[in-house]
Write a protein that holds these residues in place. Structure first.
Motif, short mmCIF file in Angstrom:
data_model
loop_
_atom_site.label_atom_id
_atom_site.label_comp_id
_atom_site.label_asym_id
_atom_site.label_seq_id
_atom_site.Cartn_x
_atom_site.Cartn_y
_atom_site.Cartn_z
N THR A 63 -7.85 -7.86 1.43
CA THR A 63 -8.62 -8.00 2.67
C THR A 63 -9.18 -6.68 3.20
O THR A 63 -10.07 -6.70 4.03
N ASP A 64 -8.67 -5.55 2.73
CA ASP A 64 -9.12 -4.25 3.21
C ASP A 64 -9.73 -3.49 2.04
O ASP A 64 -9.03 -2.96 1.18
N HIS A 66 -6.94 -3.98 -2.44
CA HIS A 66 -6.32 -4.78 -1.38
C HIS A 66 -7.18 -6.02 -1.17
O HIS A 66 -8.41 -5.94 -1.17
N SER A 125 0.85 -1.19 0.00
CA SER A 125 0.00 0.00 0.00
C SER A 125 0.89 1.24 0.00
O SER A 125 2.08 1.17 0.32
N ARG A 166 -2.50 0.24 -9.69
CA ARG A 166 -3.19 -0.02 -8.43
C ARG A 166 -4.15 -1.19 -8.61
O ARG A 166 -4.72 -1.37 -9.67
N ALA A 208 -8.42 0.02 1.04
CA ALA A 208 -7.02 0.23 0.62
C ALA A 208 -6.78 -0.32 -0.78
O ALA A 208 -7.54 -1.15 -1.28
N THR A 209 -5.72 0.17 -1.39
CA THR A 209 -5.27 -0.36 -2.68
C THR A 209 -3.81 -0.77 -2.56
O THR A 209 -3.08 -0.26 -1.71
N ILE A 210 -3.43 -1.66 -3.42
CA ILE A 210 -2.05 -2.15 -3.48
C ILE A 210 -1.39 -1.52 -4.71
O ILE A 210 -1.98 -1.48 -5.79
N ASP A 256 2.34 1.60 3.41
CA ASP A 256 3.46 0.67 3.65
C ASP A 256 4.72 1.14 2.93
O ASP A 256 5.82 1.04 3.47
#
Length: 96
Positions: free
Chosen positions: A37-38, A35, A2, A32, A41-43, A5
């Motif tokens: 599990t969330d 996420h 993220s 992007r 949020a994005t990864i 992170d």
């Protein structure tokens, strides 16, 4: 990772990392995805273009370093460097 992170890993403010990620995304180097599990949020992940760019940067740095070692260091200095790198590797391995 993220954006948050990435900011922690690079020891910068999340706002600064957001600007960096936006610039990289605009250049097509990162993308992007949600996420897993969330839902809030994005990864951030490298694109193919980003991976190729990073590989190219690493190759240029490696070529430069190899040239310096071969052209500027004596054989004795290269052996000293090898010994030093072995010591650094041992130090790193103590953290594992």
């Amino acid at each position: 990772m993220s954006t948050n992170d990435l900011a922690i890993a690079e020891r910068v403010r999340p706002q600064s990392m957001s600007l960096t990620v936006q610039a990289l995304e605009k250049a097509g180097l990162v993308g992007r995805k949600p996420h897993p599990t969330d839902g809030r949020a994005t990864i951030i992940q490298l694109t193919k273009k980003g991976s190729k760019t990073l590989e190219s940067i690493f190759a240029v740095r490696e070529d430069w370093l190899n040239a310096v070692i071969v052209e500027k260091l004596s054989e004795d200095e290269r052996q000293d460097l090898q010994k030093g790198l072995s010591l650094i590797k041992r130090i790193i391995e103590t953290r594992e």
